[in-house]
Design an enzyme around this catalytic site. Structure first.
Site, PDB file in Angstrom:
ATOM      1  N   PRO A  49     -70.145 -71.926 -13.652  1.00 31.03           N
ATOM      2  CA  PRO A  49     -69.628 -73.289 -13.827  1.00 31.03           C
ATOM      3  C   PRO A  49     -68.236 -73.327 -14.453  1.00 31.03           C
ATOM      4  CG  PRO A  49     -71.710 -72.975 -15.036  1.00 31.03           C
ATOM      5  CD  PRO A  49     -71.416 -71.702 -14.344  1.00 31.03           C
ATOM      6  N   GLU A  99     -78.144 -67.939 -19.711  1.00 39.96           N
ATOM      7  CA  GLU A  99     -76.955 -68.409 -20.426  1.00 39.96           C
ATOM      8  C   GLU A  99     -75.647 -67.864 -19.866  1.00 39.96           C
ATOM      9  OE1 GLU A  99     -76.469 -70.803 -23.038  1.00 39.96           O
ATOM     10  OE2 GLU A  99     -78.355 -71.213 -21.996  1.00 39.96           O
ATOM     11  N   ARG A 151     -68.912 -70.207   8.630  1.00 40.83           N
ATOM     12  CA  ARG A 151     -68.592 -71.065   9.769  1.00 40.83           C
ATOM     13  C   ARG A 151     -67.118 -70.987  10.163  1.00 40.83           C
ATOM     14  NH1 ARG A 151     -66.362 -75.889   8.600  1.00 40.83           N
ATOM     15  NH2 ARG A 151     -67.108 -77.072  10.397  1.00 40.83           N
ATOM     16  N   ASP A 192     -61.880 -80.662  10.847  1.00 41.89           N
ATOM     17  CA  ASP A 192     -62.782 -80.706   9.690  1.00 41.89           C
ATOM     18  C   ASP A 192     -62.197 -81.576   8.588  1.00 41.89           C
ATOM     19  OD1 ASP A 192     -64.700 -78.968  10.605  1.00 41.89           O
ATOM     20  OD2 ASP A 192     -64.047 -77.253   9.397  1.00 41.89           O
TER      21      ASP A 192
END
Ligand code: 6GU
Length: 220
Positions: A86, A113, A150, A164
């Site tokens: 994160p 953690e 992709r 896209d």
């Protein structure tokens, strides 16, 4: 392209590798996706891979050794090592394009953690998929692998990703299929006209207008 995913939860990838475009890309031999349980690189009793944090505090921290030893085994000069975390760089389509040109991507999935800080010294790129916290890097690694696969040559036709969303910092244009009228809602006439110049214009305007209305931040 080869993608190696290091995880403690290999079962989570069963559906991912076995459906639709990803499955076909693997079958065609365009990409190889290996799910590697890095617990097997542990040298500790019971294949332990984590321990309590120095300095105290809650949770468990992934230890250096299993991950360093896994990379000693699978990393080559062509490898790009990516940590899912994160606190990484926020992922986007432009990073996906860059990664689609790599020969070998190694995705490191943490849990608990997080990683011992020293693991970051052997990582080329740290990626987050957005500003929220997941229980682990697995879903994020699938997001990255899916969006990269992709884009690899031969997986889908070039046309399919020319427009896209996020290419040229614009969202995709609006699309319709049969019937031409449904519950009183009509397909724009221009799309039925067969005039390809007008259709291109309509779609370019559609991309711009949608971006302005939904994601003005992309137009800056
Ligand atoms: Cl890559 N990992 C975790 N655990 N949470 C996240 C993330 C990654 N990206 C956004 N949230």
């Amino acid at each position: 392209m080869k993608i190696d995913i290091l995880t403690l939860f290999p079962e989570m990838y069963n559906g991912f590798k076995e459906e639709s475009i990803i499955k076909r890309a693997i079958e065609k031999g365009i990409v190889e996706v290996n799910i590697i349980d890095f617990r097997k690189y542990s040298n500790e009793p019971n294949n332990k891979v984590d321990d309590t944090p120095y300095g105290g505090g809650s949770g468990m921290v992934l230890m250096c050794d299993p991950i360093f030893r896994a990379l000693d085994d699978i990393k080559t000069d062509d490898s790009k090592v990516i940590m899912l975390t994160p606190d990484g760089k926020v992922y986007n389509q432009s990073i996906a394009y860059d990664l689609s040109k790599e020969k070998h991507i190694i995705l490191l999935c943490g849990h608990y953690e997080g990683f011992d800080e020293r693991i970051r010294s052997i990582v080329d790129l740290e990626i987050s998929i957005g500003d929220y916290v997941l229980t682990g890097g697995e879903l994020a690694s699938m997001v990255v692998a899916d969006s990269v696969i992709r884009l690899v040559d031969g997986v889908i036709t070039k046309d399919s990703h020319l427009n896209d969303s996020f290419n040229d910092n614009l969202l995709d244009y609006e699309t319709y299929t049969k019937p031409s009228e449904y519950r009183g809602m009509k397909v724009p006439d221009v799309l039925l006209s067969g005039d390809h110049k007008k259709i291109d214009e309509f779609r370019q305007n559609s991309r711009y207008n949608r971006t302005r209305d939904r994601r003005p931040d992309l137009l800056k």
